[in-house]
Scaffold this motif. Structure first.
Motif, PDB file in Angstrom:
ATOM      1  N   PHE A   1      -1.336 -10.444   2.437  1.00  0.00           N
ATOM      2  CA  PHE A   1      -0.662  -9.175   2.168  1.00  0.00           C
ATOM      3  C   PHE A   1       0.499  -9.002   3.134  1.00  0.00           C
ATOM      4  CE2 PHE A   1      -0.014  -4.628   2.871  1.00  0.00           C
ATOM      5  CZ  PHE A   1       0.057  -4.139   1.580  1.00  0.00           C
ATOM      6  N   ASP A   2       1.636  -8.590   2.606  1.00  0.00           N
ATOM      7  CA  ASP A   2       2.786  -8.361   3.473  1.00  0.00           C
ATOM      8  C   ASP A   2       3.862  -7.605   2.701  1.00  0.00           C
ATOM      9  OD1 ASP A   2       4.377  -8.390   5.701  1.00  0.00           O
ATOM     10  OD2 ASP A   2       4.321 -10.556   5.978  1.00  0.00           O
ATOM     11  N   ALA A   3       4.784  -7.030   3.455  1.00  0.00           N
ATOM     12  CA  ALA A   3       5.950  -6.393   2.844  1.00  0.00           C
ATOM     13  C   ALA A   3       6.951  -7.471   2.451  1.00  0.00           C
ATOM     14  CB  ALA A   3       6.593  -5.424   3.826  1.00  0.00           C
ATOM     15  N   MET A   4       7.738  -7.193   1.436  1.00  0.00           N
ATOM     16  CA  MET A   4       8.836  -8.074   1.090  1.00  0.00           C
ATOM     17  C   MET A   4       9.955  -7.795   2.087  1.00  0.00           C
ATOM     18  SD  MET A   4       8.179 -10.060  -1.400  1.00  0.00           S
ATOM     19  CE  MET A   4       6.972 -10.284  -2.704  1.00  0.00           C
ATOM     20  N   ALA A   5      10.190  -8.726   2.979  1.00  0.00           N
ATOM     21  CA  ALA A   5      11.151  -8.484   4.052  1.00  0.00           C
ATOM     22  C   ALA A   5      11.877  -9.763   4.443  1.00  0.00           C
ATOM     23  CB  ALA A   5      10.436  -7.899   5.273  1.00  0.00           C
TER      24      ALA A   5
ATOM     25  N   PHE B   1      -3.648   0.269  -7.198  1.00  0.00           N
ATOM     26  CA  PHE B   1      -3.790  -0.168  -8.586  1.00  0.00           C
ATOM     27  C   PHE B   1      -5.010   0.440  -9.279  1.00  0.00           C
ATOM     28  CE2 PHE B   1      -0.916  -3.271  -6.872  1.00  0.00           C
ATOM     29  CZ  PHE B   1      -0.066  -3.566  -7.931  1.00  0.00           C
ATOM     30  N   ASP B   2      -5.649   1.385  -8.641  1.00  0.00           N
ATOM     31  CA  ASP B   2      -6.812   2.036  -9.239  1.00  0.00           C
ATOM     32  C   ASP B   2      -6.422   2.759 -10.529  1.00  0.00           C
ATOM     33  OD1 ASP B   2      -9.497   2.989  -9.384  1.00  0.00           O
ATOM     34  OD2 ASP B   2      -8.814   4.928  -8.633  1.00  0.00           O
TER      35      ASP B   2
ATOM     36  N   LYS C   1      -7.974  -2.546   0.705  1.00  0.00           N
ATOM     37  CA  LYS C   1      -8.145  -1.163   0.239  1.00  0.00           C
ATOM     38  C   LYS C   1      -6.807  -0.569  -0.199  1.00  0.00           C
ATOM     39  CE  LYS C   1     -10.280   3.253   1.470  1.00  0.00           C
ATOM     40  NZ  LYS C   1      -9.207   4.055   0.863  1.00  0.00           N
ATOM     41  N   ILE C   2      -5.731  -0.919   0.506  1.00  0.00           N
ATOM     42  CA  ILE C   2      -4.398  -0.448   0.109  1.00  0.00           C
ATOM     43  C   ILE C   2      -4.075  -0.906  -1.310  1.00  0.00           C
ATOM     44  CG2 ILE C   2      -1.926  -0.700   0.537  1.00  0.00           C
ATOM     45  CD1 ILE C   2      -2.571  -0.838   3.525  1.00  0.00           C
TER      46      ILE C   2
END
Length: 226
Positions: free
Chosen positions: A111-115, A89-90, A83-84
């Motif tokens: 899904f993940d943060a670039m870290a 991108f809606d 959903k995020i």
């Protein structure tokens, strides 16, 4: 990076065991202000515009990357993560609506943060960490596989050289790997704004730079591993 799509009991047991083993170690995740999602799209449509990296592979990977502050979400809640991405991108044009339509059926959504992962030490007792678990450089560096393979090779070599004495081997492993780890992690700094440009002008500049790469005199130095 934690694989949020794999909820098998074995993965959970390994994850929990590692967390307990290294609970006293200082471990920090350094985020780069962007996140990314990955999913699979079938190539059944004759009008699909995708490229393939494996022979006879009928799947294409779709990557959604966006600039973001630190997100508050449940890393085990795949539907929340989808959903995020869908909300972010809606309303976008091009092929985006078609790609988003595949989120609901994507079985390997990630899904993940670039870290990055920074730790004071990569071992405790008889347990040592290799690759992303101990010193993830983030996908922005492009050096994840290199670090994992070289790290495993050096660790095995030091264990053999030390005659199985893990205390000596682990210390030598860290000393040998640390310069490469720091160099690879440094590659990722500043890349986030190009990976997920915050404006249309930045997108155009990024795309122009990519097109010019084959003609630059220093092209052979770009993307080289330390």
């Amino acid at each position: 990076m934690s694989k949020v799509a794999d909820q098998s009991p074995r993965w959970s047991a390994i994850e929990s065991s590692t967390a307990v083993q290294f609970a006293s170690k200082r471990r920090s995740a350094v985020e780069f202000g962007c996140a990314a999602a990955l999913s699979v799209r079938s190539s059944s449509s004759p009008h699909s515009r995708f490229s393939y990296s494996a022979r006879r592979n009928t799947e294409a990977k779709a990557v959604f990357a966006f600039e973001s502050e630190q997100l508050d979400y449940d890393y085990r809640d795949i539907e929340q993560q989808k959903k995020i991405v869908a909300d972010r991108f809606d309303g976008q044009g091009w092929e985006v609506p078609k790609l988003l339509a595949h989120l609901d059926t994507a079985e390997d959504f990630y899904f993940d943060a670039m870290a990055q992962i920074h730790m004071d030490d990569w071992s405790k007792g008889r347990v040592a960490l290799v690759g992303d678990a101990g010193y993830c450089a983030s996908p922005l560096s492009g050096q994840g596989a290199d670090l994992s393979l070289v790290g495993a090779y050096i660790l095995a070599g030091e264990l053999a050289a030390a005659g199985g004495d893990h205390t000596i081997a682990f210390a030598r492993y860290r000393a040998e790997m640390l310069p490469m780890v720091r160099a690879c992690q440094n590659i990722a700094e500043g890349v986030g704004k190009w990976y997920a440009p915050p404006s249309n002008s930045m997108i155009r500049m990024r795309n122009l730079n990519v097109r010019l790469l084959p003609y630059l005199p220093w092209r052979g130095l770009i993307g080289g591993a330390p």
